[in-house]
Design an enzyme around this catalytic site. Structure first.
Site, short mmCIF file in Angstrom:
data_model
loop_
_atom_site.label_atom_id
_atom_site.label_comp_id
_atom_site.label_asym_id
_atom_site.label_seq_id
_atom_site.Cartn_x
_atom_site.Cartn_y
_atom_site.Cartn_z
N ASP A 78 0.82 -1.21 0.00
CA ASP A 78 0.00 0.00 0.00
C ASP A 78 0.85 1.27 0.00
O ASP A 78 0.45 2.29 -0.55
CB ASP A 78 -0.93 -0.01 1.21
N GLY A 79 2.03 1.21 0.64
CA GLY A 79 2.93 2.36 0.61
C GLY A 79 3.38 2.69 -0.80
O GLY A 79 3.42 3.87 -1.21
N ASN A 150 -4.96 9.35 1.34
CA ASN A 150 -5.35 8.79 2.63
C ASN A 150 -5.65 9.85 3.68
O ASN A 150 -6.76 9.93 4.18
CB ASN A 150 -4.25 7.86 3.17
N GLU A 151 -4.63 10.64 4.04
CA GLU A 151 -4.82 11.55 5.17
C GLU A 151 -3.79 12.66 5.24
O GLU A 151 -2.69 12.56 4.69
CB GLU A 151 -4.79 10.77 6.50
N ASP A 180 -1.51 14.11 21.07
CA ASP A 180 -0.23 13.95 20.36
C ASP A 180 -0.33 14.43 18.92
O ASP A 180 0.69 14.67 18.28
CB ASP A 180 0.20 12.47 20.35
N THR A 191 -9.38 3.39 6.54
CA THR A 191 -8.91 2.05 6.90
C THR A 191 -7.40 2.03 7.17
O THR A 191 -6.80 0.96 7.28
CB THR A 191 -9.23 1.03 5.77
N TYR A 193 -4.28 4.96 8.94
CA TYR A 193 -3.83 5.52 10.22
C TYR A 193 -5.01 5.89 11.12
O TYR A 193 -5.01 5.64 12.33
CB TYR A 193 -2.94 6.73 9.95
N SER A 194 -6.04 6.47 10.54
CA SER A 194 -7.21 6.85 11.32
C SER A 194 -7.83 5.65 12.03
O SER A 194 -8.25 5.75 13.20
CB SER A 194 -8.25 7.52 10.41
N SER A 196 -6.27 3.00 13.05
CA SER A 196 -5.38 2.64 14.15
C SER A 196 -5.57 3.54 15.36
O SER A 196 -5.32 3.14 16.50
CB SER A 196 -3.91 2.72 13.70
#
Length: 295
Positions: A78-79, A150-151, A180, A191, A193-194, A196
């Site tokens: 995915d990266g 993604n974000e 943080d 689906t 980082y958010s 997680s």
């Protein structure tokens, strides 16, 4: 679809065997294939007679390809897929992800499925999934491409102390987070980082953004879903001089006491799927969503 680019991770070379397998599959369909210049020698050294040298070309930048590109294959995880989105920027080139990494949520087609999938794709049996992207306003050095599939993320830097983030939506103050950091996610990024950080899963067709704080020091604060036509402003204050901001995989330091403005981008990422693709099946097979031994 006659001209196809194979995109690979800039920092981690793919398995040459996987790359050669992909080239040979494409050339079975008599396609012109472009690979990164840094990989050409590795491929040539294999001296594989099944690779047609007159149909294999190299590139360093997108501008090196002096003909219309019909498809990008992102070979990796995915990266690599996200890197590929940033590489083609706003060129409207469909992307097909081939998973040779770990999870493969975006790059959800396995290499052993590629030839069969291309049989259908080259006969026109595919769909284009136009995914919402977000845009960061202002002059930041993200290779002149201030967009994310993604974000967008703000994270503390150089300190163990929390940062303070004031959230405004369409100019109206909504909340002050002691945390943080914070994530502004598209439906595609819901689906990642958010998720997680405790955020909800959105269907890719949802016309929404998710605002998810990271390690927020408040029991009353939860992720928030807002319409994707919202203008989201984030003002950061901290004991440190800088915070870290990210668009997908790219991160840079930025001064605190800055205001970051996020909105829906005018451009889309074009994900190519076989007609059999279903988001919920991917959710279940990749993230084990809904797994229950009683079912």
């Amino acid at each position: 679809m006659n001209t196809i680019l194979i995109y690979t991770n800039a920092n981690y070379k793919p398995s040459i065997n996987d790359l050669i397998t992909t080239i040979k599959i494409l050339q079975k369909f008599d396609k012109e294939v472009f690979i990164h210049q840094s990989l050409m020698n590795d491929v040539i050294e294999q001296n594989d007679a099944k690779i047609k040298s007159d149909k294999l070309f190299s590139y360093l930048t997108l501008e090196d390809i002096q003909r219309p590109l019909n498809l990008m294959l992102a070979l990796g995880g995915d990266g690599t897929f996200l890197e590929g989105v940033h590489f083609i920027q706003n060129k409207n080139i469909p992307i097909l992800g081939i998973n040779t990494g770990r999870l493969g949520f975006l790059a959800n087609l396995n290499l052993n499925e590629l030839e069969n999938a291309l049989e259908y794709i080259f006969r026109g049996k595919y769909c284009i999934d136009r995914r919402t992207m977000l845009k960061l306003e202002g002059e930041y050095h993200f290779d002149k491409f201030n967009f994310a599939l993604n974000e967008f993320t703000i994270h503390k830097l150089d300190s163990s102390s929390m940062i303070t983030i004031d959230l405004l939506i369409n100019g109206v103050h909504v909340n002050t987070y002691w945390a943080d950091g914070i994530i502004i996610s598209t439906p595609t990024g819901s689906t990642a980082y958010s998720l997680s950080a405790g955020g909800p899963i959105l269907h890719p067709d949802s016309k929404s953004f998710v605002i998810t704080p990271i390690a927020v020091h408040n029991l009353n604060v939860r992720p928030l879903i807002v319409p994707d036509n919202s203008i989201i402003s984030l003002k950061v204050s901290s004991r440190s001089e800088n915070c870290m901001i990210s668009l997908d995989h790219k991160s840079i330091p930025a001064p605190t006491n800055s205001t970051f403005t996020i909105s829906k981008a005018e451009i889309h990422a074009q994900l190519l799927h076989c007609n059999a693709y279903n988001f919920f099946n991917t959710l279940k097979s990749k993230l084990m969503w809904g797994a229950d031994k009683r079912n």
